[in-house]
Write a protein that holds these residues in place. Sequence first.
Motif, short mmCIF file in Angstrom:
data_model
loop_
_atom_site.label_atom_id
_atom_site.label_comp_id
_atom_site.label_asym_id
_atom_site.label_seq_id
_atom_site.Cartn_x
_atom_site.Cartn_y
_atom_site.Cartn_z
N GLY A 90 0.81 -1.20 0.00
CA GLY A 90 0.00 0.00 0.00
C GLY A 90 0.85 1.25 0.00
N VAL A 91 0.39 2.29 -0.72
CA VAL A 91 1.10 3.56 -0.84
C VAL A 91 0.11 4.70 -0.64
CG1 VAL A 91 2.47 5.06 -2.36
CG2 VAL A 91 2.77 2.58 -2.47
N CYS A 92 0.52 5.72 0.12
CA CYS A 92 -0.30 6.91 0.35
C CYS A 92 0.47 8.16 -0.04
CB CYS A 92 -0.70 7.04 1.82
SG CYS A 92 -1.69 5.69 2.45
N ARG A 93 -0.18 9.05 -0.76
CA ARG A 93 0.38 10.37 -1.10
C ARG A 93 -0.53 11.42 -0.48
NH1 ARG A 93 2.20 14.89 -1.63
NH2 ARG A 93 2.65 15.93 -3.62
N SER A 94 0.01 12.22 0.43
CA SER A 94 -0.83 13.15 1.18
C SER A 94 -0.08 14.44 1.48
CB SER A 94 -1.30 12.49 2.48
OG SER A 94 -0.18 12.15 3.29
#
Length: 226
Positions: A90-94
């Motif tokens: 999983g990858v998050c860009r925030s």
Amino acid sequence: MSLSVTEDQQRLVRQAARALGRNGLAHAYGHCSLRLDDDHMLVCAAMPMGLIPPGRAGTVVPVRGPLPEGVLGEVRLHQQIYQRRPEIRGVCRSMPAQLMSLSALGRVPRPRHGMGSYFYPQPALWPDVQLIRDDERAVQAVDLLEDSPALVMKGNGVVTFADSLEKAVVLTWFLEDAARIELDALRAGLADEALLSAEDARARAIWGGGIAARMWAYLTQGDPEA
């Protein structure tokens, strides 16, 4: 043959996106993804993450190759991470507020408390304020990672990743808390004080005892699909 995506996978991506948006970790911009297999990921709908409604499907994106129409350009960062780190799911860009302030100074959080220990010795820093929307810059940025679970972009937010999407969301919250403490230390003139040792950081950065599950429950409380 088209790839089959389950409703559970779609729901997880929506919940992760809303958790980031509804907890002050992202505003109008950002995206998250779930690895489906070696060659594909599921990316959330291209809209403010906190506003993604129940049932709104994400988009299947290849881990290698051109992005499908309508997928945001910075998803190339997700591609590079999945290509190089087969354990990442999983990858998050925030764009968390405290981290944005700190990174605009060309700084990243350093390990000072339990939640900061997961990024020892410190997250990677991409020093360019321009958005990363082409393959060349995505490669250069991910080259900086080494063993870090986060890439901070100067004045431009962060990418976190882990062996589950839930953990990647949790790491975003942990890093924002570390940024809050780092800014407090700078304001107090004590930026070089109270840093965790490598031994203490390794001992503290654990996932046992339901650490990720409890924070995930906290961040998804009240979610319409929980």
